[in-house]
Structures are given as structure tokens and as C-alpha cells.
Motif scaffolding. Sequence first.
Motif, short mmCIF file in Angstrom:
data_model
loop_
_atom_site.label_atom_id
_atom_site.label_comp_id
_atom_site.label_asym_id
_atom_site.label_seq_id
_atom_site.Cartn_x
_atom_site.Cartn_y
_atom_site.Cartn_z
N TYR A 181 -5.93 0.57 8.16
CA TYR A 181 -7.01 1.10 7.33
C TYR A 181 -6.47 1.54 5.96
CZ TYR A 181 -11.09 3.62 5.80
OH TYR A 181 -12.17 4.02 5.07
N GLU A 182 -5.34 2.20 5.95
CA GLU A 182 -4.75 2.67 4.69
C GLU A 182 -4.38 1.50 3.78
OE1 GLU A 182 -1.57 5.24 6.00
OE2 GLU A 182 -3.02 6.67 6.86
N ARG A 183 -3.85 0.41 4.37
CA ARG A 183 -3.49 -0.76 3.55
C ARG A 183 -4.73 -1.40 2.93
NH1 ARG A 183 0.80 -1.20 7.15
NH2 ARG A 183 -0.29 -2.46 8.71
N VAL A 184 -5.77 -1.54 3.71
CA VAL A 184 -6.97 -2.18 3.18
C VAL A 184 -7.68 -1.26 2.17
CG1 VAL A 184 -8.72 -1.54 4.92
CG2 VAL A 184 -8.83 -3.77 3.83
N ALA A 185 -7.63 0.04 2.39
CA ALA A 185 -8.29 0.99 1.49
C ALA A 185 -7.65 1.00 0.10
CB ALA A 185 -8.26 2.39 2.09
N LYS A 186 -6.42 0.53 -0.02
CA LYS A 186 -5.76 0.44 -1.32
C LYS A 186 -6.35 -0.68 -2.17
CE LYS A 186 -1.31 2.16 0.30
NZ LYS A 186 0.08 1.80 0.63
N HIS A 187 -7.00 -1.65 -1.54
CA HIS A 187 -7.50 -2.83 -2.24
C HIS A 187 -9.02 -2.83 -2.45
CE1 HIS A 187 -3.67 -4.98 -2.14
NE2 HIS A 187 -3.51 -4.47 -0.93
#
Length: 170
Positions: A123-129
Motif C-alpha cells: 500500500y505504501e509503495r502504490v500510495a507514492k505514485h
Amino acid sequence: MTSEAPRDGNEYAHEHAPRLDWTRHAPEVYRAMVRLDAAAREGLDPRLLELVKIRASQLNHCAFCLDMHTKDALAAGESVERIVQLSAWEESRHFYTGKEAAALELTEAVTVLTDGFVPDEVYERVAKHFDEAELSRLIAAITVINAWNRFGVTARLVPGHYTPGRFKQH
């Protein structure tokens, strides 16, 4: 493929018939799905959406949706190479942008809830984009393609007859 004789001289397995024409028997459900699909895709990159839909359909073994979304992706300008690499996208990250890879990772986490939840790291990785509105629509789009896949697999919809753009909302 059709049930006609193949043009290349090879003999293929007989095309199965669908189990159920669920859209005819539950048209209100179908219309609701189409509306949900249209709402989810709003503001998202159409090519990224097709990659997500293809990947979820691979995981769910939905041949009908694979046929549809592969053809729609090609019609939208997606490359054959990137579509072919989707099943091994983690080894082929260099074919995808960071945003696309994050969306594919989220697609897998939502589609295969092995641990019963989407891991915080994913979730954190996708929330960066994605901003929160975009991420909300992406989650909705992943959820919708998983629902379409379940209709397709359960009803045994037949792949091979779809023409690109036939179902603009799906």
C-alpha cells in the motif's frame, strides 16, 4: 477461435459453450457493474487500467477477460512485449514504470488475498505514485475486474470472439 476448421491445418479442441448468459438473466446486475466499472476508470490512464485488468485476469484464469483486455490494450497502443511480460512482471520490471509496477503489485495483493489483507508495504509503495482520489479509483478498478473475472469464469464465457472496444465500459 471459432468452431470452424482452423486455417493453419491444425486441429484444435472444440470450443465450449457458455454455461449461463448471466447478463440476460440479471440485466440490472450487469448494468450496475457497467456503471461501477465506468466510475472506477474515471481519471485513470487507460493503458495502465488494461495492464491491471490483464494481470488480474491472468491470476483469476479468466480467458474471456484476457481475450478482451489484451485486445483492448493492443488497440490502445500497448506493446505486445509488455503484455507478454505481465505474467512475469516482477522479473521484467524494466518494461514498466514505477507507477505501473506499483499498480501491478497492488493488483496482485487485492486479487490474491493470501494473508487476508493487503500488506502495508504494498500500500505504501502504490500510495507514492497515486494521489488518494486516483488510488481510490485504482482500488475500485481492481475490485471491479475481479468481479468481472468471477462472472466470466463461473459462467464459462467463451474467449476468442471479442473485438476491441465492443464493451467500452467493461
